[in-house]
Design an enzyme around this catalytic site. Structure first.
Site, short mmCIF file in Angstrom:
data_model
loop_
_atom_site.label_atom_id
_atom_site.label_comp_id
_atom_site.label_asym_id
_atom_site.label_seq_id
_atom_site.Cartn_x
_atom_site.Cartn_y
_atom_site.Cartn_z
N GLU A 150 0.83 -1.19 0.00
CA GLU A 150 0.00 0.00 0.00
C GLU A 150 0.87 1.25 0.00
OE1 GLU A 150 -4.18 -1.26 1.92
OE2 GLU A 150 -2.65 -0.80 3.39
N CYS A 163 3.62 8.58 1.03
CA CYS A 163 4.13 7.65 2.04
C CYS A 163 4.37 6.32 1.34
CB CYS A 163 3.07 7.52 3.13
SG CYS A 163 3.50 6.36 4.38
N CYS A 170 6.20 -6.67 7.41
CA CYS A 170 7.33 -6.26 8.25
C CYS A 170 7.68 -7.42 9.17
CB CYS A 170 6.94 -5.03 9.06
SG CYS A 170 8.34 -4.31 9.96
N CYS A 174 5.94 -4.50 16.21
CA CYS A 174 5.55 -3.44 17.15
C CYS A 174 4.07 -3.67 17.49
CB CYS A 174 5.78 -2.07 16.53
SG CYS A 174 7.50 -1.88 16.05
N CYS A 177 1.08 -1.71 15.81
CA CYS A 177 1.14 -1.47 14.36
C CYS A 177 0.49 -2.60 13.58
CB CYS A 177 2.60 -1.31 13.93
SG CYS A 177 2.79 -1.14 12.15
N CYS A 409 -1.32 6.31 9.86
CA CYS A 409 -0.14 5.65 10.42
C CYS A 409 -0.49 4.31 11.01
CB CYS A 409 0.45 6.47 11.57
SG CYS A 409 1.26 7.93 11.04
#
Ligand code: SAH
Ligand code: SF4
Length: 443
Positions: A150, A163, A170, A174, A177, A409
């Protein structure tokens, strides 16, 4: 993560009011809106099987492609310059547009290569003008349907921020996230990173002679529609440093895409050994996902902290090449209710950053399906911001953008997952390739 961040502008010169009314109103607004965004399928060409695209390649890679079709060595540099101009300055989609390239070479290029972009699977437009694209990269082999990532565009009147993602998913986890819940499939190549800007410019009409789609929100200051790039999409850029550095060299090339390195920000969760290299080789702005001021808490929120703790991270920040008051490091701090948002946390933050030219971005936590945290109350964020501001730091609060389309975010996640080991084995043995892609979280 990822960010559809928008840095609310305030505090730098203004009175000590930390959260502007407009930022607060926009944030509340974004939260309360129905998801009335527009979603549509986009139409773009994909590279024909067997032909590779030249879009996104570095100068060296282009040179190799020319050599492979027999362009003599003495011509290669000049031909690369021509291709560079057409691909990166003009946004050419067809070799026939390249009027200063002779017909025979154009024909040879067409035979061997394409100017195809990665496929835009869907485009969502938030009510606030933020756009999120789900982009499918070209397949890398018979077992790969094309990794999906994305990419988010956040327009303001005087700038447009793209962005970009650096990885599919990933490997870090975290706890706040969304991207962290998706297992890494792979690093993006530098061409795939660059192609995100090309796709964005196609979609918003940001090439000479192009026009934005009817009614699109784009900057009105006469500058480029994409003026800034943040590596805050999916993935940890410093786990893919080679490709990120190569991509930045293409993005910032003055004869092509021409983005200033000062307008490119790489955000890291704290891969300490790679930070110096980023500064020395890419010379971009740096953002650090700090989020906690004590190691015991950061160990939980940003688990890479167990490897490189806060003291090591801040030492690497102090040593970041080019650091000065004019080139400050941005520290990102997500506001989690009752977790990291006390007055004592704010005071400790200020103490820790003493001596480092810094900006602090307070990010209201963006929820996602299944997330276990809540965003701090606005009064708490204001109080926190005020303590930071009184200590002499700009402390903008990012206005959440594109929340209605999960583009803010930490909300990005694609459905591409690792080929499960058993499925891969079955496929390799010809037993059947159905279901080789787990969808969603896929566990
Ligand atoms: N992996 C890199 C870059 C991508 S994340 C990094 O971690 O820095 C970009 C930013 O979004 C990071 O500061 C990240 O901590 C933040 N973020 C992640 N999830 C979030 C969420 N749910 N709400 C708000 N910010 C989030
Ligand atoms: Fe998300 Fe960044 Fe952590 Fe990866 S490193 S899980 S993208 S916040």
């Amino acid at each position: 993560m990822a960010t559809a961040l928008d840095i609310a502008k305030h505090n730098t010169n203004a009175a000590p009011v930390s959260v502007s009314d407009s930022a607060r109103a926009a944030a509340r607004d974004a939260l309360s809106r129905d998801a009335l965004s527009i979603e549509k399928k986009a139409e773009f060409t994909v590279a024909a099987a067997g032909q590779s695209s030249l879009v996104g390649l570095t100068r060296d890679e282009l040179k190799d492609k020319l050599a492979a079709i027999g362009v003599p060595e003495r011509e290669q540099k000049m031909r690369v310059a021509q291709l560079w101009h057409w691909i990166y300055f003009r946004g050419a989609k067809d070799f026939d547009e390249m009027t200063n390239v002779g017909k025979p070479l154009r024909a040879a290029l067409k035979d061997a290569y394409t100017l195809a972009r990665p496929q835009v699977v869907s485009e969502q437009v938030s009510k606030d003008g933020t756009r999120k694209w789900l982009i499918r990269m070209a397949s890398t082999g018979p077992l790969d349907k094309g990794a999906e990532i994305e990419c988010v565009y956040i327009p303001e009147t005087d700038r447009g921020t793209l962005c970009v993602s650096s990885q599919v998913g990933c490997t870090l986890t975290c706890s706040f996230c969304h991207t962290g819940t998706q297992r890494l499939v792979r690093n993006l190549t530098s061409a795939e990173i660059v192609a995100q800007l090309i796709v964005a410019r196609d979609c918003i009409g940001d090439w000479p002679d192009a026009t934005p789609p009817e009614g699109a929100f784009v900057p009105t200051d006469g500058g480029r529609f994409v003026s800034n790039i943040v590596f805050m999409g999916m993935g940890e850029p410093l786990y893919n440093t080679d490709n990120v550095v190569a991509a930045i060299s293409v993005l910032s090339d003055n004869e092509g895409l021409g983005l200033s390195r000062r307008r490119i920000t790489v955000s890291t969760s704290g891969v300490v050994p790679q930070m110096e290299r980023l500064g020395a080789e890419a010379n971009t702005m740096l953002a650090i996902s700090l989020h906690a001021v004590r190691d015991d808490l950061r160990d939980v929120l940003v688990p890479i902290n167990r490897k490189y703790d806060i003291a090591q991270l801040l030492d690497a920040c102090r040593a970041y090449p080019g650091l000065s008051n004019a080139r400050r490091i941005t520290f990102e701090y997500v506001m989690l209710k009752g977790v990291n948002d006390s007055d004592a946390d704010a005071r400790e933050l200020v103490r820790l950053l003493k001596g480092i030219p810094a900006k602090i971005n307070l990010i209201p936590f963006n929820p996602w399906p299944g997330s276990k945290y809540e965003c701090s109350d606005w009064e708490r964020i204001e109080r926190f911001s005020e303590i930071v501001f009184r200590a002499g730091y700009a402390s903008p609060v990012r206005t959440p953008r594109g929340r209605d389309i999960l583009a803010a975010c930490g909300q990005l996640k694609s459905e591409t997952e690792k080929l499960r080991a058993r499925a891969r084995m079955m496929a390799e043995q010809g037993i059947g390739a159905e279901g080789v892609y787990a969808v969603g979280n896929g566990e």
